[in-house]
Design an enzyme around this catalytic site. Structure first.
Site, mmCIF file in Angstrom:
data_model
loop_
_atom_site.group_PDB
_atom_site.id
_atom_site.type_symbol
_atom_site.label_atom_id
_atom_site.label_comp_id
_atom_site.label_asym_id
_atom_site.label_seq_id
_atom_site.Cartn_x
_atom_site.Cartn_y
_atom_site.Cartn_z
ATOM 1 N N GLY A 20 -6.266 -2.284 8.450
ATOM 2 C CA GLY A 20 -5.844 -3.372 9.326
ATOM 3 C C GLY A 20 -5.891 -3.007 10.797
ATOM 4 O O GLY A 20 -5.917 -3.882 11.664
ATOM 5 N N ASP A 47 10.958 3.516 6.527
ATOM 6 C CA ASP A 47 10.733 2.074 6.688
ATOM 7 C C ASP A 47 11.908 1.452 7.418
ATOM 8 O O ASP A 47 12.889 2.133 7.747
ATOM 9 C CB ASP A 47 10.539 1.406 5.314
ATOM 10 C CG ASP A 47 9.604 0.195 5.378
ATOM 11 O OD1 ASP A 47 9.768 -0.634 6.296
ATOM 12 O OD2 ASP A 47 8.712 0.076 4.522
ATOM 13 N N GLY A 83 -18.671 -6.411 7.656
ATOM 14 C CA GLY A 83 -19.971 -5.787 7.888
ATOM 15 C C GLY A 83 -19.932 -4.788 9.036
ATOM 16 O O GLY A 83 -20.271 -3.606 8.867
ATOM 17 N N CYS A 89 -9.912 -2.769 2.030
ATOM 18 C CA CYS A 89 -10.316 -2.885 0.628
ATOM 19 C C CYS A 89 -11.749 -3.402 0.492
ATOM 20 O O CYS A 89 -12.569 -2.818 -0.225
ATOM 21 C CB CYS A 89 -9.350 -3.793 -0.128
ATOM 22 S SG CYS A 89 -9.051 -5.393 0.665
ATOM 23 N N ASN A 90 -12.073 -4.484 1.191
ATOM 24 C CA ASN A 90 -13.425 -5.042 1.096
ATOM 25 C C ASN A 90 -14.467 -4.086 1.664
ATOM 26 O O ASN A 90 -15.541 -3.907 1.087
ATOM 27 C CB ASN A 90 -13.488 -6.384 1.830
ATOM 28 C CG ASN A 90 -12.904 -7.518 1.023
ATOM 29 O OD1 ASN A 90 -13.174 -7.648 -0.167
ATOM 30 N ND2 ASN A 90 -12.077 -8.342 1.649
ATOM 31 N N ASN A 97 -7.455 -5.689 -3.979
ATOM 32 C CA ASN A 97 -7.068 -5.454 -2.592
ATOM 33 C C ASN A 97 -5.845 -4.564 -2.440
ATOM 34 O O ASN A 97 -5.612 -3.972 -1.388
ATOM 35 C CB ASN A 97 -6.800 -6.794 -1.890
ATOM 36 C CG ASN A 97 -5.917 -7.722 -2.695
ATOM 37 O OD1 ASN A 97 -6.366 -8.267 -3.710
ATOM 38 N ND2 ASN A 97 -4.682 -7.899 -2.288
ATOM 39 N N ARG A 144 -9.164 -13.329 -1.350
ATOM 40 C CA ARG A 144 -7.862 -13.842 -1.777
ATOM 41 C C ARG A 144 -7.071 -14.268 -0.542
ATOM 42 O O ARG A 144 -7.232 -13.737 0.554
ATOM 43 C CB ARG A 144 -7.118 -12.792 -2.600
ATOM 44 C CG ARG A 144 -6.849 -11.459 -1.863
ATOM 45 C CD ARG A 144 -5.477 -11.439 -1.262
ATOM 46 N NE ARG A 144 -5.183 -10.183 -0.607
ATOM 47 C CZ ARG A 144 -5.246 -10.010 0.708
ATOM 48 N NH1 ARG A 144 -5.663 -10.979 1.482
ATOM 49 N NH2 ARG A 144 -4.883 -8.863 1.248
ATOM 50 N N HIS A 204 -10.343 -9.935 -4.523
ATOM 51 C CA HIS A 204 -11.502 -10.500 -3.837
ATOM 52 C C HIS A 204 -12.693 -10.469 -4.790
ATOM 53 O O HIS A 204 -12.751 -9.655 -5.705
ATOM 54 C CB HIS A 204 -11.873 -9.677 -2.602
ATOM 55 C CG HIS A 204 -10.745 -9.430 -1.659
ATOM 56 N ND1 HIS A 204 -10.145 -10.414 -0.921
ATOM 57 C CD2 HIS A 204 -10.113 -8.275 -1.321
ATOM 58 C CE1 HIS A 204 -9.204 -9.892 -0.165
ATOM 59 N NE2 HIS A 204 -9.157 -8.590 -0.394
ATOM 60 N N ILE A 230 0.828 -1.203 0.000
ATOM 61 C CA ILE A 230 0.000 0.000 0.000
ATOM 62 C C ILE A 230 0.865 1.257 0.000
ATOM 63 O O ILE A 230 0.601 2.217 -0.735
ATOM 64 C CB ILE A 230 -0.960 0.012 1.206
ATOM 65 C CG1 ILE A 230 -1.910 -1.194 1.148
ATOM 66 C CG2 ILE A 230 -1.761 1.314 1.254
ATOM 67 C CD1 ILE A 230 -2.822 -1.210 -0.059
#
Length: 337
Positions: free
Chosen positions: A110, A33, A195, A140-141, A301, A168, A220, A12
């Site tokens: 996340g 990083d 949900g 993403c979903n 995703n 996935r 997905h 990402i």
């Protein structure tokens, strides 16, 4: 112009960095990083300033001949906002650093909603994020759920929604580590977490999801059964969905019969990495029976949250207070629509 840092240069993070870099109202100050391998080396090739997240990472980067601009503390002193794209649960620890510095920040889906107290989806609740100190761009979903259901809700068509997600197994580049083969793994809990996650953005959504992990890594796929508030025609439903600029209608009878053929189309379109920022929804599969709606779509995703993140930057920093103008600007910069 607002100065932005990206912490975490992975799947990402690298996409967010590239997206920031093509905006004309924000400036990418650098990326931060702990890695010193080919991933961060590509950031150097792109001309991005690289910062080390820890003293140990700095030693490893220098040993790999990576030019270091400074530490995480150094980059935080130069920016107005941080987009944290680190792996799950790491961002929650970094949040304390950002708060201590008094810097606005964005985390990814996340992390838990309580990490920021606000969850973001551009077409749903942009205005509630304007000038906040922090938000979470949902997963993403969840992003795909909110785009489609919000369009139906705004048209006063949505009663409730029930969806099944074929998820996935892992990110494509990590297929050798976490993939699954010759099996399908249902999530134990119904609803699956997507949900309730959508309800963290819009508590009024009556939505229940279930999910199955499947042995593929490209994307997905969702199947939805929606109870409408009234009997409607297919045309009415399509008109409602078409109010979202981030839903792309595809056609099964044009050869787009699977997630791999859809991916190939976006590669042919010249998108970086073949990224699909939109929800790819089958128009010719969509069916309305009285007050019931059935449809299916594919979610990238790795890409769908990128435009959302750019819009979240504008909202939090106050660059743009109008959702429509921000979405238009982001879409134009990324070639959406």
């Amino acid at each position: 112009m607002k100065n932005i840092a990206v912490v975490g240069y992975g799947v990402i993070g690298k996409r967010v960095a590239d997206a920031i870099n093509v905006q004309d109202d924000m400036s990418l100050i650098g990326v931060c990083d702990v890695i010193s391998d080919w991933r961060i080396q590509n950031a150097v090739r792109k001309g991005y300033a690289v910062y080390a997240a820890t003293p140990e990472a700095e030693k490893e980067m220098k040993a790999a001949n990576i030019a270091i601009e400074g530490s995480m503390q150094d980059i935080l002193e130069k920016v107005d906002l941080v987009v944290d794209c680190t792996p799950k649960n790491i961002a929650a620890k970094n949040v304390e650093i950002y708060k201590g510095q008094g810097i606005k920040f964005i985390v990814q889906g996340g992390e838990k909603h309580k990490t920021t107290g606000h969850s973001f989806s551009a077409e749903n609740n942009y205005s509630t994020a304007v000038n906040l100190d922090a938000t979470r761009v949902v997963s993403c979903n969840t992003t795909s759920i909110l785009r489609t259901l919000t369009a139906l809700k705004k048209a006063d068509l949505l009663d409730y929604a029930r969806g099944t997600l074929l998820r996935r197994a892992t990110d494509p580049w990590e297929s050798h580590l976490g993939g699954i083969m010759n099996t399908m793994v249902p999530e134990k809990d119904i609803p699956s977490h997507q949900g309730p996650d959508a309800q963290s953005v819009d508590p009024d959504l009556d939505v229940i999801t279930s999910a199955v992990k499947v042995p593929e890594t490209l994307s997905h796929m969702h199947y939805w059964n929606v109870k409408l508030r009234k009997k409607a025609s297919k045309e009415e439903v399509l008109n409602a969905l078409k109010t979202s600029s981030r839903i792309k209608f595809i056609h099964y009878d044009q050869g787009l019969v699977s997630n791999n053929t859809i991916k190939e189309m976006f590669l042919d379109m010249g998108r970086p990495w073949g990224d699909m920022y939109e929800v790819a929804l089958w128009e010719d599969m969509l069916k309305v029976v009285g007050d019931e709606l059935f449809y299916a779509y594919v979610v990238d995703n790795q890409a769908i949250v990128i435009p959302e993140t750019i819009d979240a930057i504008r909202a939090l920093t106050g660059i743009e207070t109008d959702a429509h103008r921000s979405i238009e600007k982001t879409n134009a910069s990324l070639g959406i629509g």
